[in-house]
Each structure stands twice: as structure tokens, then as C-alpha cells.
Motif scaffolding. Structure first.
Motif, mmCIF file in Angstrom:
data_model
loop_
_atom_site.group_PDB
_atom_site.id
_atom_site.type_symbol
_atom_site.label_atom_id
_atom_site.label_comp_id
_atom_site.label_asym_id
_atom_site.label_seq_id
_atom_site.Cartn_x
_atom_site.Cartn_y
_atom_site.Cartn_z
ATOM 1 N N GLY A 104 0.815 -1.222 0.000
ATOM 2 C CA GLY A 104 0.000 0.000 0.000
ATOM 3 C C GLY A 104 0.842 1.263 0.000
ATOM 4 O O GLY A 104 1.987 1.273 -0.462
ATOM 5 N N SER A 105 0.284 2.315 0.555
ATOM 6 C CA SER A 105 0.983 3.603 0.564
ATOM 7 C C SER A 105 0.676 4.351 1.854
ATOM 8 O O SER A 105 -0.271 4.033 2.579
ATOM 9 C CB SER A 105 0.566 4.447 -0.644
ATOM 10 O OG SER A 105 -0.821 4.741 -0.581
ATOM 11 N N ALA A 106 1.493 5.352 2.134
ATOM 12 C CA ALA A 106 1.290 6.185 3.323
ATOM 13 C C ALA A 106 1.700 7.617 2.985
ATOM 14 O O ALA A 106 2.597 7.853 2.175
ATOM 15 C CB ALA A 106 2.116 5.654 4.493
ATOM 16 N N GLU A 107 1.006 8.557 3.639
ATOM 17 C CA GLU A 107 1.307 9.971 3.400
ATOM 18 C C GLU A 107 1.072 10.744 4.686
ATOM 19 O O GLU A 107 0.124 10.472 5.424
ATOM 20 C CB GLU A 107 0.414 10.509 2.283
ATOM 21 C CG GLU A 107 0.693 11.960 1.913
ATOM 22 C CD GLU A 107 -0.209 12.431 0.768
ATOM 23 O OE1 GLU A 107 -1.047 13.318 1.031
ATOM 24 O OE2 GLU A 107 -0.080 11.896 -0.355
ATOM 25 N N GLU A 108 1.949 11.681 4.975
ATOM 26 C CA GLU A 108 1.767 12.536 6.138
ATOM 27 C C GLU A 108 2.356 13.916 5.841
ATOM 28 O O GLU A 108 3.387 14.036 5.166
ATOM 29 C CB GLU A 108 2.431 11.934 7.381
ATOM 30 C CG GLU A 108 2.161 12.760 8.645
ATOM 31 C CD GLU A 108 2.422 11.981 9.937
ATOM 32 O OE1 GLU A 108 2.568 12.652 10.984
ATOM 33 O OE2 GLU A 108 2.469 10.738 9.910
ATOM 34 N N GLU A 109 1.686 14.923 6.378
ATOM 35 C CA GLU A 109 2.119 16.303 6.149
ATOM 36 C C GLU A 109 2.727 16.869 7.427
ATOM 37 O O GLU A 109 2.211 16.682 8.524
ATOM 38 C CB GLU A 109 0.905 17.138 5.732
ATOM 39 C CG GLU A 109 1.229 18.539 5.281
ATOM 40 C CD GLU A 109 -0.033 19.288 4.826
ATOM 41 O OE1 GLU A 109 -0.356 20.322 5.444
ATOM 42 O OE2 GLU A 109 -0.690 18.806 3.870
ATOM 43 N N VAL A 110 3.865 17.555 7.266
ATOM 44 C CA VAL A 110 4.573 18.138 8.403
ATOM 45 C C VAL A 110 4.821 19.616 8.113
ATOM 46 O O VAL A 110 5.245 19.980 6.998
ATOM 47 C CB VAL A 110 5.926 17.419 8.644
ATOM 48 C CG1 VAL A 110 6.714 18.094 9.758
ATOM 49 C CG2 VAL A 110 5.704 15.958 8.981
ATOM 50 N N ALA A 111 4.581 20.466 9.096
ATOM 51 C CA ALA A 111 4.842 21.896 8.928
ATOM 52 C C ALA A 111 6.348 22.147 8.902
ATOM 53 O O ALA A 111 7.138 21.420 9.527
ATOM 54 C CB ALA A 111 4.208 22.685 10.069
ATOM 55 N N CYS A 112 6.741 23.193 8.168
ATOM 56 C CA CYS A 112 8.163 23.513 8.065
ATOM 57 C C CYS A 112 8.340 24.997 7.754
ATOM 58 O O CYS A 112 7.372 25.731 7.553
ATOM 59 C CB CYS A 112 8.830 22.679 6.969
ATOM 60 S SG CYS A 112 8.336 23.164 5.289
ATOM 61 N N SER A 113 9.588 25.410 7.691
ATOM 62 C CA SER A 113 9.927 26.749 7.219
ATOM 63 C C SER A 113 10.805 26.575 5.986
ATOM 64 O O SER A 113 11.893 25.969 6.065
ATOM 65 C CB SER A 113 10.679 27.522 8.306
ATOM 66 O OG SER A 113 11.140 28.751 7.799
ATOM 67 N N TYR A 114 10.324 27.084 4.830
ATOM 68 C CA TYR A 114 11.042 26.867 3.567
ATOM 69 C C TYR A 114 10.564 27.926 2.581
ATOM 70 O O TYR A 114 9.363 28.039 2.316
ATOM 71 C CB TYR A 114 10.741 25.464 3.042
ATOM 72 C CG TYR A 114 11.419 25.106 1.739
ATOM 73 C CD1 TYR A 114 12.752 24.730 1.710
ATOM 74 C CD2 TYR A 114 10.705 25.128 0.541
ATOM 75 C CE1 TYR A 114 13.370 24.379 0.510
ATOM 76 C CE2 TYR A 114 11.304 24.775 -0.657
ATOM 77 C CZ TYR A 114 12.638 24.395 -0.673
ATOM 78 O OH TYR A 114 13.238 24.053 -1.865
ATOM 79 N N ASP A 115 11.487 28.700 2.024
ATOM 80 C CA ASP A 115 11.059 29.771 1.117
ATOM 81 C C ASP A 115 11.720 29.689 -0.254
ATOM 82 O O ASP A 115 11.717 30.662 -1.009
ATOM 83 C CB ASP A 115 11.322 31.151 1.749
ATOM 84 C CG ASP A 115 12.783 31.354 2.123
ATOM 85 O OD1 ASP A 115 13.616 30.516 1.739
ATOM 86 O OD2 ASP A 115 13.087 32.358 2.808
ATOM 87 N N ALA A 116 12.282 28.526 -0.614
ATOM 88 C CA ALA A 116 12.887 28.348 -1.933
ATOM 89 C C ALA A 116 11.885 27.690 -2.880
ATOM 90 O O ALA A 116 10.730 27.466 -2.521
ATOM 91 C CB ALA A 116 14.161 27.518 -1.808
ATOM 92 N N ASP A 117 12.352 27.364 -4.087
ATOM 93 C CA ASP A 117 11.480 26.714 -5.067
ATOM 94 C C ASP A 117 11.061 25.337 -4.573
ATOM 95 O O ASP A 117 11.839 24.661 -3.885
ATOM 96 C CB ASP A 117 12.214 26.560 -6.408
ATOM 97 C CG ASP A 117 12.506 27.910 -7.054
ATOM 98 O OD1 ASP A 117 11.775 28.869 -6.756
ATOM 99 O OD2 ASP A 117 13.492 27.995 -7.822
ATOM 100 N N PRO A 118 9.852 24.878 -4.924
ATOM 101 C CA PRO A 118 9.413 23.539 -4.515
ATOM 102 C C PRO A 118 10.399 22.464 -4.985
ATOM 103 O O PRO A 118 11.031 22.605 -6.037
ATOM 104 C CB PRO A 118 8.051 23.388 -5.213
ATOM 105 C CG PRO A 118 7.576 24.794 -5.407
ATOM 106 C CD PRO A 118 8.803 25.608 -5.679
#
Length: 370
Positions: free
Chosen positions: A304-318
Motif C-alpha cells: 500500500g501507501s502512506a502519506e503525512e504532512e509536516v509543517a516547516c519553514s522553507y522559502d525556496a522553489d518547490p
């Protein structure tokens, strides 16, 4: 030889020295611990021909002498005796047996001649310096996880300690080709000009165990082939790895201009959770970095698959980049502060990981294809 010794002191020393004795030995004498009695102390020595540990314990010596007895058996006997027991060790007249008396217990162990016991500590050690036990353990703890376990690349099977002239530093480096860990301290007096040495994995693990709880200085002595660590009545001597450590500085990127800041614990726990889907060793976790979030993804065709979102500080290109999930967690485990920084370039280039509160440590991770 006739010696009376307190059980707890004897057990502590036996615990230290017997740890290097292999359970199975083709050379019988290497299964034994060397006991040398004299000058109000009993000196214990054990070796596997690569590492030798020596510790001296205060004892009441009625008759000086030396012998060797099975290390693990002696350790088990002393361990099972009651606290506070007084042990008496007596060597038979023919030298072939050692009797142990403690209360109503009596044991007799087969002995081998002390003259046959190898001496690993012989030879000159031209380089000497003192380092605090805390600093020594810090250098080892920050780098040992990156030591390679591939025997074919034997020169990576340890930590490389060397003098860095440019900053008057003593630096420790370990790498397995997929990740690199570097830690350094101000160079101790006497370490200037020391040869770069590769201290084997088993040795550095023993050093951490042996000097646990010691706050003072550890005397380090070096030759081209051996290293010795000494503190108080405890001495560890080890052979060095005979090889050339690679030019590791070439793999440390200098122009990684994309800075990602994360909460260490939150990120490590998220990596751990999503990697549950992957049972395979080394399965990549994909990091989709953009805005103020990182989306962690693992895909396993079998489960299967798994996904999780985490907050961060990042101001460059994706940026999308993949890493070995275990390596990410290992590096996160070295962070002493709440935050960690990833300095990135692109999806195919090495990434630098730093603890913002520790300028003396640096980690490099090679990305994986995702």
C-alpha cells in the motif's frame, strides 16, 4: 598466587574485561583472562588480539603470582555470588588449577600458563594527548551510526580521527558511502600533528561502554598501528584499521542554498510512521517540499501507501527528493535541539543536515530515486 578480593570490585572489573573475549575461540588462551597479583592489587587482562582491556583492582595479596583462567566462567561465578562476599583466589602448586573460595562455595578452574598470554600493548606510542571523557564519547556518539558494515570496504569500518590544522580542531568522521557524519572539538594539547587514524567499530563501542560515568580526562596514546585509551585503573589498547580513509571533504557540498527547517521530533515521528508501509530495508521516503509544509510519502506495491504532512519553514522553489527512511531517523536522533536544518540543492545532490545549536557537527545524506 593467593589473593583476597571484594566481590563487587572484582565483578566490575570482570564485566569490563570479559566483554572483548569471544565466546568461541580456536586459540584456547584467548578464552582466558590473565590475573596478575602483586603490590596490593589484582590486574586483569583480556584480549581478542585486536583489542586488549586491562583493569587493576585493590586486593589483599598474600602471595604474588600470575595465571590465566576462563574469562566467561569466572565472570559467571563471581556474578552469582552474594553481594558483599569476600573471594579468595589460590593457585595450585602445579599451576594447572585456580581455586576460588567464597563463604561455603568452592570452585576449581583449569588454568593455562600466563607466559602464553599475548601482549597487545607492547611497543612505543609516540603521540599522546588528554581529552575529556565527555568530549571523546560525544565525538563517537555523533558519528558511529554512519560506520560502514561492508567488510569489503574495511577502511570504512571505523571512525577516522584526525587533526585539522586550519581550525586547530580534532575531527571524527564516519561514512558508509550513503551518509556521512562529522563531529569536531577544539584540538586538545598534544594532538597537533597526530597521524590520521581509523579506530575500528568494536573499539569505539567498547570505549563508550568502558568510560561511561567517567567525567575526568582520558589519556590517548597513538602509534602508526595502535591506539590506547587510559583513565584511572582502566586501559584499552586496540589495533587500528590499516587503510586509507577516503577524501571525505569532496562529498560535502558547499553551495546548497535551499534551507528547510523542521521540528526534529515531529519530523522523525512522521518518517517513522509512513515507513511502516515499507518492510524492505532502505525503502525511500519521498519529501515533497513547498511553501510551509513537507509531504512525506511512501509507496509499496506489495502493501500500500502512506502519506503525512509536516509543517516547516522553507522559502525556496518547490522540491521533491527521496531519502532512506532509516538514515533520516538516524540523523534526526543526533539532534540535541528541538529543530533541525536540511540544506538542499536538487533532487540528485547530497543534502547537508545540521543541528542549529551545534556548529561542530555536520551530516550528509545521499538522496534516493523516488
Amino acid at each position: 598466587m593467593r589473593v583476597t578480593i571484594e566481590r563487587s570490585a572484582f565483578l566490575k572489573a570482570l564485566t569490563h574485561v570479559q566483554s572483548v573475549v569471544e565466546r568461541r575461540n580456536t586459540i584456547p588462551i584467548l578464552s582466558n583472562v590473565l590475573l596478575q597479583a602483586g603490590d596490593g592489587q589484582l590486574k586483569l587482562t583480556a584480549t581478542d588480539l585486536d583489542i586488549e582491556i586491562v583493569e587493576s583492582v585493590p586486593a589483599e595479596v598474600s602471595k604474588s603470582g600470575a595465571t590465566t583462567v576462563p574469562a566467561h566462567m569466572l565472570y559467571d561465578i563471581v556474578r552469582k555470588l552474594p553481594d558483599g562476599a569476600q573471594l579468595e583466589l589460590e593457585q595450585a602448586g602445579d599451576g594447572q588449577r585456580v581455586s576460588i573460595f567464597a563463604g561455603r562455595s568452592r570452585f576449581a578452574l583449569q588454568a593455562l600458563p600466563h607466559e602464553d598470554f599475548p601482549d597487545l600493548a607492547a611497543g612505543d606510542f609516540p603521540h599522546h594527548f588528554a581529552i575529556t571523557a565527555t568530549d571523546l564519547k560525544g565525538l563517537i556518539e555523533k558519528t558511529r551510526f554512519a560506520i560502514s558494515t561492508e567488510e569489503t570496504r574495511y577502511y570504512l569500518n571505523g571512525i577516522y580521527f584526525h587533526d585539522v590544522a586550519a581550525g586547530s580542531l580534532l575531527r571524527a568522521v564516519a561514512t558508509d558511502g550513503h551518509r556521512l557524519a562529522q563531529a569536531q572539538i577544539a584540538r586538545p594539547d598534544g594532538a597537533k600533528g597526530m597521524p590520521g587514524v581509523i579506530v575500528p567499530r568494536k573499539t569505539v563501542l567498547e570505549v563508550v561502554k568502558l568510560f561511561e560515568g567517567i567525567d575526568g580526562a582520558v589519556e590517548v596514546s597513538l602509534s602508526a598501528a595502535k591506539v590506547r585509551f587510559a583513565a584511572g585503573d582502566l586501559v584499552l589498547t586496540s589495533k587500528l584499521i590499516d587503510g586509507t580513509f577516503p577524501d571525505y571533504e569532496r562529498v560535502i557540498p558547499r553551495n546548497n542554498d535551499k534551507k528547510l527547517e523542521l521540528d526534529t521530533r515531529t519530523f522523525a515521528q512522521a518518517v517513522d510512521r509512513v515507513s511502516t508501509i515499507s518492510q524492505e530495508k532502505g525503502r525511500a521516503v519521498k519529501l515533497a517540499i513547498g511553501g510551509n509544509k513537507v509531504v512525506l510519502t511512501v509507496n509499496n506495491p506489495d502493501s500500500g501507501s502512506a502519506e503525512e504532512e509536516v509543517a516547516c519553514s522553507y522559502d525556496a522553489d518547490p522540491l521533491d527528493i527521496g531519502f532512506n527512511s532509516r538514515y533520516l531517523m538516524d540523523v534526526a536522533g543526533q539532534m540535541k535541539s528541538d529543530g533541525m536544518e536540511l540544506h538542499l540543492a536538487d533532487a540528485g545532490s547530497p543534502t547537508i543536515v545540521r543541528d542549529p545549536t551545534d556548529e561542530q557537527a555536520l551530516y550528509v545524506l545521499m538522496p534516493m530515486r523516488v
